[in-house]
Design a protein around this motif. Structure first.
Motif, mmCIF file in Angstrom:
data_model
loop_
_atom_site.group_PDB
_atom_site.id
_atom_site.type_symbol
_atom_site.label_atom_id
_atom_site.label_comp_id
_atom_site.label_asym_id
_atom_site.label_seq_id
_atom_site.Cartn_x
_atom_site.Cartn_y
_atom_site.Cartn_z
ATOM 1 N N ALA A 157 3.902 5.659 -5.210
ATOM 2 C CA ALA A 157 3.789 5.587 -6.746
ATOM 3 C C ALA A 157 2.574 6.814 -7.332
ATOM 4 C CB ALA A 157 3.338 4.152 -7.424
ATOM 5 N N ARG A 158 1.547 6.482 -6.520
ATOM 6 C CA ARG A 158 0.351 7.554 -6.826
ATOM 7 C C ARG A 158 0.772 9.001 -6.669
ATOM 8 N NH1 ARG A 158 -3.145 10.445 -4.334
ATOM 9 N NH2 ARG A 158 -2.590 9.496 -2.381
ATOM 10 N N LYS A 159 1.382 9.263 -5.425
ATOM 11 C CA LYS A 159 1.852 10.768 -5.257
ATOM 12 C C LYS A 159 2.948 11.152 -6.244
ATOM 13 C CE LYS A 159 0.891 10.580 -0.256
ATOM 14 N NZ LYS A 159 1.472 10.890 1.226
ATOM 15 N N GLN A 170 0.891 -1.335 -0.060
ATOM 16 C CA GLN A 170 0.061 -0.140 0.072
ATOM 17 C C GLN A 170 0.904 1.139 0.013
ATOM 18 O OE1 GLN A 170 -2.643 -0.433 3.289
ATOM 19 N NE2 GLN A 170 -3.848 -1.996 2.444
ATOM 20 N N GLU A 216 2.378 1.704 -3.382
ATOM 21 C CA GLU A 216 1.348 2.040 -4.191
ATOM 22 C C GLU A 216 0.838 3.531 -4.054
ATOM 23 O OE1 GLU A 216 -1.985 -0.327 -3.605
ATOM 24 O OE2 GLU A 216 -1.102 -2.092 -4.999
ATOM 25 N N GLU A 217 0.913 3.912 -2.722
ATOM 26 C CA GLU A 217 0.565 5.310 -2.511
ATOM 27 C C GLU A 217 1.846 6.206 -2.878
ATOM 28 O OE1 GLU A 217 -1.520 8.852 -0.726
ATOM 29 O OE2 GLU A 217 -1.831 6.609 -1.248
ATOM 30 N N ALA A 274 3.145 10.128 -9.347
ATOM 31 C CA ALA A 274 2.634 10.155 -10.634
ATOM 32 C C ALA A 274 1.818 11.409 -10.626
ATOM 33 C CB ALA A 274 1.281 9.046 -10.984
ATOM 34 N N GLU A 275 1.197 11.894 -9.368
ATOM 35 C CA GLU A 275 0.340 13.043 -9.450
ATOM 36 C C GLU A 275 1.321 14.144 -9.219
ATOM 37 O OE1 GLU A 275 -1.777 12.836 -5.572
ATOM 38 O OE2 GLU A 275 -3.377 11.641 -6.365
#
Length: 257
Positions: free
Chosen positions: A83-85, A77, A80-81, A87-88
């Motif tokens: 990676a999400r941040k 998690q 993933e978080e 990407a954002e």
């Protein structure tokens, strides 16, 4: 001669006797079932938990596995978080860069538009007297002119009327001009010259740059005149005698006269 060993309580049994006795004992135990009774438990019995610690290890193993799974899920998690941040953040930076490029493009367009408007403004021509008309035309004859004809045109104007530069240029003469009275001569940006005569006052000096419509003086009746007006000439040089048709000159630059 034969030797005979006496037996006694301290004499060790021979190997043959020890072997025979051991075999007899085993046979007896087998017959009675003692070996079957004792051997199986001895082989099958497990050491006590207190001695080996196997049961605590197994119990802790289940708990550790759950913890490892939980940690793996948490790490997944977190990854993933992250990676999400990331990407954002990448998307935000790209959006910011795009917005900045668009702002720069708009600024460049605005600068280009302003520059074009300024070039257009500086390249335009206007009449020297707003709302006036020509009272005496070019090459009109008469004794009042030393050359025998009018070298420019006269614009009707009461004394003190604002006089404007007809286009962009640099002042090359500003002061008394003999029969022209107080006069101004401007070298225009296209290489031609314009003259403004009989002025009552001057608002520019030699070397000063002027723009279309800029006030350079006030009309008057100085010099060789019969009344207040503005004498306007167009020339190919700053000198007297290089005059060209001022009406055609103004019209060639888009001025309606």
């Amino acid at each position: 001669m034969a030797f005979i060993c006496a037996t006694g309580k301290h004499r060790r049994p021979s190997r043959t006797k020890r072997t025979t006795a051991r075999a007899a004992s085993v046979a007896a135990l087998t017959t009675t079932g003692v070996i079957g009774t004792l051997a199986a438990p001895a082989l099958a019995a497990e050491p006590a938990a207190e001695q080996t610690g196997l049961i605590p290890v197994v119990t802790l193993g289940d708990s550790v596995a759950e913890q490892i799974d939980a940690q793996a899920d948490a790490q997944k998690q977190a990854a993933e978080e992250a990676a999400r941040k990331k990407a954002e953040e990448v998307a935000r930076k790209k959006a910011a860069e795009k917005a900045e490029k668009e702002r720069e493009a708009r600024k460049a367009e605005e600068r280009a538009a302003r520059a074009a408007a300024e070039r257009e403004r500086l390249n335009r021509y206007v009449t020297p007297i707003s709302g006036s008309y020509i009272s005496t035309g070019y090459k009109a004859g008469g004794a009042v002119w030393s050359s025998g004809s009018h070298t420019g045109v006269d614009f009707h104007a009461a004394s003190g009327t604002a006089v404007h530069a007809v286009g962009s240029g640099t002042v090359v003469e500003a002061g008394w001009g003999g029969s022209y009275g107080n006069n101004i001569v401007i070298r225009m940006n296209d290489g031609t010259y314009t003259q403004y005569g009989h002025l009552s006052s001057l608002a520019v000096s030699v070397g000063q740059t002027v723009t279309p419509g800029q006030q350079i003086g006030l009309s008057g009746a100085t010099g060789n005149v019969t009344g207040a007006h503005l004498h306007f000439e167009a020339r190919t040089s700053a000198e007297y005698g290089s005059d060209i048709d001022p009406v055609a000159y103004l019209r060639s630059h888009g001025v309606n006269v």
